[in-house]
Design an enzyme around this catalytic site. Structure first.
Site, PDB file in Angstrom:
ATOM      1  N   SER A 129       7.701 -12.373  12.771  1.00 37.86           N
ATOM      2  CA  SER A 129       6.745 -11.276  12.908  1.00 37.86           C
ATOM      3  C   SER A 129       7.004 -10.507  14.190  1.00 37.86           C
ATOM      4  CB  SER A 129       5.344 -11.870  12.940  1.00 37.86           C
ATOM      5  OG  SER A 129       4.402 -10.912  13.372  1.00 37.86           O
ATOM      6  N   TYR A 153      -1.146 -18.515  16.275  1.00 41.32           N
ATOM      7  CA  TYR A 153      -0.349 -18.015  15.144  1.00 41.32           C
ATOM      8  C   TYR A 153       1.002 -17.503  15.646  1.00 41.32           C
ATOM      9  CZ  TYR A 153       1.568 -14.655  11.851  1.00 41.32           C
ATOM     10  OH  TYR A 153       2.435 -13.955  11.055  1.00 41.32           O
ATOM     11  N   LYS A 157       5.249 -18.717  15.132  1.00 45.43           N
ATOM     12  CA  LYS A 157       6.437 -17.911  14.793  1.00 45.43           C
ATOM     13  C   LYS A 157       7.523 -18.078  15.866  1.00 45.43           C
ATOM     14  CE  LYS A 157       4.919 -16.282  10.949  1.00 45.43           C
ATOM     15  NZ  LYS A 157       5.377 -16.940   9.734  1.00 45.43           N
TER      16      LYS A 157
HETATM   17  P1  NAD Z   1      -0.040 -14.702   2.348  1.00 42.29           P
HETATM   18  O1  NAD Z   1      -1.119 -15.557   2.920  1.00 42.29           O
HETATM   19  O2  NAD Z   1      -0.428 -13.711   1.315  1.00 42.29           O
HETATM   20  O3  NAD Z   1       1.133 -15.624   1.769  1.00 42.29           O
HETATM   21  C1  NAD Z   1       1.448 -16.869   2.302  1.00 42.29           C
HETATM   22  C2  NAD Z   1       1.444 -17.868   1.153  1.00 42.29           C
HETATM   23  O4  NAD Z   1       1.791 -19.169   1.635  1.00 42.29           O
HETATM   24  C3  NAD Z   1       0.059 -17.988   0.494  1.00 42.29           C
HETATM   25  O5  NAD Z   1       0.207 -17.780  -0.889  1.00 42.29           O
HETATM   26  C4  NAD Z   1      -0.375 -19.424   0.814  1.00 42.29           C
HETATM   27  O6  NAD Z   1      -1.162 -19.976  -0.227  1.00 42.29           O
HETATM   28  C5  NAD Z   1       0.968 -20.129   0.982  1.00 42.29           C
HETATM   29  N1  NAD Z   1       0.943 -21.313   1.853  1.00 42.29           N
HETATM   30  C6  NAD Z   1       0.434 -21.424   3.109  1.00 42.29           C
HETATM   31  N2  NAD Z   1       0.630 -22.659   3.593  1.00 42.29           N
HETATM   32  C7  NAD Z   1       1.290 -23.359   2.627  1.00 42.29           C
HETATM   33  C8  NAD Z   1       1.766 -24.693   2.532  1.00 42.29           C
HETATM   34  N3  NAD Z   1       1.608 -25.556   3.534  1.00 42.29           N
HETATM   35  N4  NAD Z   1       2.382 -25.076   1.401  1.00 42.29           N
HETATM   36  C9  NAD Z   1       2.543 -24.204   0.369  1.00 42.29           C
HETATM   37  N5  NAD Z   1       2.113 -22.938   0.398  1.00 42.29           N
HETATM   38  C10 NAD Z   1       1.492 -22.513   1.523  1.00 42.29           C
HETATM   39  O7  NAD Z   1       0.681 -13.963   3.571  1.00 42.29           O
HETATM   40  P2  NAD Z   1       1.789 -12.825   3.572  1.00 42.29           P
HETATM   41  O8  NAD Z   1       1.176 -11.630   4.181  1.00 42.29           O
HETATM   42  O9  NAD Z   1       2.439 -12.705   2.252  1.00 42.29           O
HETATM   43  O10 NAD Z   1       2.793 -13.417   4.647  1.00 42.29           O
HETATM   44  C11 NAD Z   1       3.932 -14.167   4.290  1.00 42.29           C
HETATM   45  C12 NAD Z   1       4.637 -14.633   5.551  1.00 42.29           C
HETATM   46  O11 NAD Z   1       4.960 -13.512   6.356  1.00 42.29           O
HETATM   47  C13 NAD Z   1       3.785 -15.546   6.434  1.00 42.29           C
HETATM   48  O12 NAD Z   1       4.620 -16.532   6.998  1.00 42.29           O
HETATM   49  C14 NAD Z   1       3.263 -14.599   7.511  1.00 42.29           C
HETATM   50  O13 NAD Z   1       2.970 -15.281   8.696  1.00 42.29           O
HETATM   51  C15 NAD Z   1       4.443 -13.673   7.667  1.00 42.29           C
HETATM   52  N6  NAD Z   1       4.058 -12.357   8.202  1.00 42.29           N
HETATM   53  C16 NAD Z   1       3.093 -11.627   7.574  1.00 42.29           C
HETATM   54  C17 NAD Z   1       2.717 -10.395   8.102  1.00 42.29           C
HETATM   55  C18 NAD Z   1       1.622  -9.572   7.447  1.00 42.29           C
HETATM   56  O14 NAD Z   1       1.102  -8.668   8.085  1.00 42.29           O
HETATM   57  N7  NAD Z   1       1.242  -9.820   6.212  1.00 42.29           N
HETATM   58  C19 NAD Z   1       3.343  -9.905   9.250  1.00 42.29           C
HETATM   59  C20 NAD Z   1       4.345 -10.667   9.841  1.00 42.29           C
HETATM   60  C21 NAD Z   1       4.706 -11.900   9.309  1.00 42.29           C
HETATM   61  C1  UD1 Z   2      -2.106  -8.234  13.643  1.00 46.05           C
HETATM   62  C2  UD1 Z   2      -1.957  -9.506  14.453  1.00 46.05           C
HETATM   63  C3  UD1 Z   2      -0.486  -9.902  14.498  1.00 46.05           C
HETATM   64  C4  UD1 Z   2       0.073 -10.033  13.078  1.00 46.05           C
HETATM   65  C5  UD1 Z   2      -0.158  -8.711  12.339  1.00 46.05           C
HETATM   66  C6  UD1 Z   2       0.302  -8.750  10.929  1.00 46.05           C
HETATM   67  C7  UD1 Z   2      -3.789  -9.521  16.096  1.00 46.05           C
HETATM   68  C8  UD1 Z   2      -4.146  -9.448  17.542  1.00 46.05           C
HETATM   69  N1  UD1 Z   2      -2.480  -9.323  15.790  1.00 46.05           N
HETATM   70  O1  UD1 Z   2      -1.372  -7.218  14.280  1.00 46.05           O
HETATM   71  O2  UD1 Z   2      -0.320 -11.113  15.167  1.00 46.05           O
HETATM   72  O3  UD1 Z   2       1.451 -10.321  13.107  1.00 46.05           O
HETATM   73  O4  UD1 Z   2      -1.574  -8.412  12.350  1.00 46.05           O
HETATM   74  O5  UD1 Z   2      -0.430  -9.687  10.193  1.00 46.05           O
HETATM   75  O6  UD1 Z   2      -4.630  -9.773  15.247  1.00 46.05           O
HETATM   76  N2  UD1 Z   2      -7.596  -2.092  13.611  1.00 46.05           N
HETATM   77  C9  UD1 Z   2      -8.826  -1.472  13.674  1.00 46.05           C
HETATM   78  N3  UD1 Z   2      -9.836  -1.949  12.897  1.00 46.05           N
HETATM   79  C10 UD1 Z   2      -9.690  -3.033  12.065  1.00 46.05           C
HETATM   80  C11 UD1 Z   2      -8.419  -3.662  12.010  1.00 46.05           C
HETATM   81  C12 UD1 Z   2      -7.403  -3.167  12.801  1.00 46.05           C
HETATM   82  O7  UD1 Z   2      -9.005  -0.494  14.403  1.00 46.05           O
HETATM   83  O8  UD1 Z   2     -10.662  -3.420  11.396  1.00 46.05           O
HETATM   84  C13 UD1 Z   2      -6.480  -1.548  14.421  1.00 46.05           C
HETATM   85  C14 UD1 Z   2      -5.896  -2.525  15.420  1.00 46.05           C
HETATM   86  O9  UD1 Z   2      -6.568  -2.437  16.640  1.00 46.05           O
HETATM   87  C15 UD1 Z   2      -4.432  -2.056  15.483  1.00 46.05           C
HETATM   88  C16 UD1 Z   2      -4.158  -1.515  14.083  1.00 46.05           C
HETATM   89  O10 UD1 Z   2      -5.439  -1.241  13.517  1.00 46.05           O
HETATM   90  O11 UD1 Z   2      -4.304  -1.004  16.404  1.00 46.05           O
HETATM   91  C17 UD1 Z   2      -3.426  -2.503  13.190  1.00 46.05           C
HETATM   92  O12 UD1 Z   2      -4.134  -3.748  13.178  1.00 46.05           O
HETATM   93  P1  UD1 Z   2      -3.701  -4.987  12.261  1.00 46.05           P
HETATM   94  O13 UD1 Z   2      -3.545  -4.520  10.856  1.00 46.05           O
HETATM   95  O14 UD1 Z   2      -4.657  -6.081  12.505  1.00 46.05           O
HETATM   96  O15 UD1 Z   2      -2.243  -5.363  12.769  1.00 46.05           O
HETATM   97  P2  UD1 Z   2      -1.727  -5.710  14.240  1.00 46.05           P
HETATM   98  O16 UD1 Z   2      -2.768  -5.480  15.257  1.00 46.05           O
HETATM   99  O17 UD1 Z   2      -0.449  -4.987  14.416  1.00 46.05           O
END
Ligand code: NAD
Ligand code: UD1
Length: 349
Positions: A129, A153, A157
């Protein structure tokens, strides 16, 4: 013989979109997911969209920390590579329950790596991430920037990236892609799959989407005094389908003999403010999003966006979609599934 890929967390938001692109690309896919933060309806929808290729998907409801069960899957199937999404991702929850996050994300991944190693499968694509850049001193963020973590969290990572680097240093037979996602948003244009978070969403677009369908009264804007053009935070939003395609590009790269343990940003390189994003969503949906202005959210950075040069050059991948498409597809999914996969039309209510 088609490539066989194990996808952990494949029922989740990014996982489901990636599994779809894999199926459409002719891959055979096995998904393991414990459904802690997802629904198996996503798996059925992916199969539907994939048409004839839908039958190339096998799903196991399983926790990664159930090592014997994981061993069994590797015993019965020889995988060409693993894409590892499974993990918990709610920043606020990780602060309240750090051990839950370390247990799930670290132990789950270590077991996966051990079982991969013992079965001779040493090709991994890992979900990292942009959170590992912390509050970057400058933008765009390049892959060489110093790393930090502001919460448990983020630390999972960071630790997992380090574990992967150590593993590769111990055995150069591994090929590992550490993909640093910026802010994935939007949904598949079919409107059949999308993001469906449990509880009150922490992230911007899932929250906006719930305001638009009437599940939340207003969006709280966290911070209006950032040094940005309108005072709100700036992020690099990336369409989830582009992100999914980035994983296919990373898989292709794994067959390059020069690959070791590599890190790539997956973003668009464009910074968008919260207010710009809300305006784009209002335009795409025709819905007014009531706003409440509040102070900054702890741990938030001011401006974060990606340098995309490395991924473009080495993965030959570049995001295609802009903010308009992200918002249009987000709304298409939200309006068709206002309660996500539990919407009444799915027979769950
Ligand atoms: P998500 O929660 O929709 O998907 C993660 C999946 O993993 C879920 O379906 C959950 O049920 C499954 N899971 C969790 N722990 C498990 C375990 N121990 N065994 C089996 N299954 C398990 O999240 P996502 O948004 O699709 O994210 C996927 C990956 O990308 C995650 O590792 C997340 O940290 C990373 N990531 C997400 C974002 C974002 O903004 N969505 C940003 C950066 C990184
Ligand atoms: C957040 C997480 C980050 C994670 C990423 C993707 C925190 C501090 N960081 O980042 O670790 O990798 O999500 O899952 O939570 N915002 C609002 N109102 C809201 C929600 C968000 O104003 O209700 C603003 C935030 O201040 C930010 C932007 O929207 O400026 C994006 O927020 P968000 O979607 O939560 O992502 P990140 O902050 O980038």
């Amino acid at each position: 013989m088609a490539n066989k890929i194990l996808v952990t967390g494949g029922a989740g938001y990014i996982g489901s979109h990636t599994v779809l692109q894999l199926l459409l690309g002719g891959y055979q896919v096995v998904v393991v997911d414990n459904l802690d933060n997802s629904s198996d309806v996503s798996i059925k929808r992916v199969q539907e969209i994939a048409g004839n290729n839908g039958s190339n998907l096998v799903f196991h409801k399983m926790d990664l920390r159930d090592k014997p069960a994981l061993e069994k899957i590797f015993d019965s199937t020889k995988f060409d590579a693993v894409i590892h999404f499974a993990g918990l991702k709610a920043v606020g929850e990780s602060v309240k329950k750090p051990l839950l996050y370390f247990n799930n994300n670290l132990i789950g991944t270590i077991y996966l790596l051990e079982v991969m190693a013992s079965h001779g499968c040493k090709k991994l694509v890992f979900s990292s991430s942009a959170t590992v850049y912390g509050w970057p001193k400058e933008v765009p963020c390049t892959e060489e920037f110093p790393l930090s973590a502001a919460n448990p969290y983020g630390r999972t990572k960071l630790f997992l990236e380090e574990i992967c680097r150590d593993l590769y240093n111990s055995d150069s037979g591994w090929k590992i892609m550490l993909l640093r996602y910026f802010n994935p948003v939007g949904a598949h244009p079919s409107g059949k799959i999308g993001e469906d978070p449990r509880g009150i969403p922490n992230n911007l677009m899932p929250f906006v989407q719930q305001v638009a369908v009437g599940r939340q009264p207003a969006l709280t804007i966290y911070g209006t005094d950032y040094v940005t053009k309108d005072g709100t935070g700036v992020r690099d939003y990336i369409h989830v389908v582009d992100l999914a395609d980035g994983h296919i590009a990373a898989l292709n790269k794994l067959s390059d003999p020069s690959v070791g343990c590599e890190v790539y940003n997956l973003g668009t390189g464009e910074g968008t403010s919260v207010l710009n994003m809300v305006a784009a969503f209002e335009k795409a949906s025709g819905k007014k999003i009531p706003l409440v202005f509040a102070g900054r959210r702890g741990g938030d950075a001011e401006i974060v966006y990606a340098s995309t040069a490395k991924a473009e050059k080495e993965l030959k991948w570049k995001a295609k979609y802009g903010i308009e498409e992200m918002c249009k597809d987000q709304w298409n999914w939200a309006s068709k599934n206002p309660y996500g996969y539990e919407s009444p039309e799915n027979g769950h209510h």
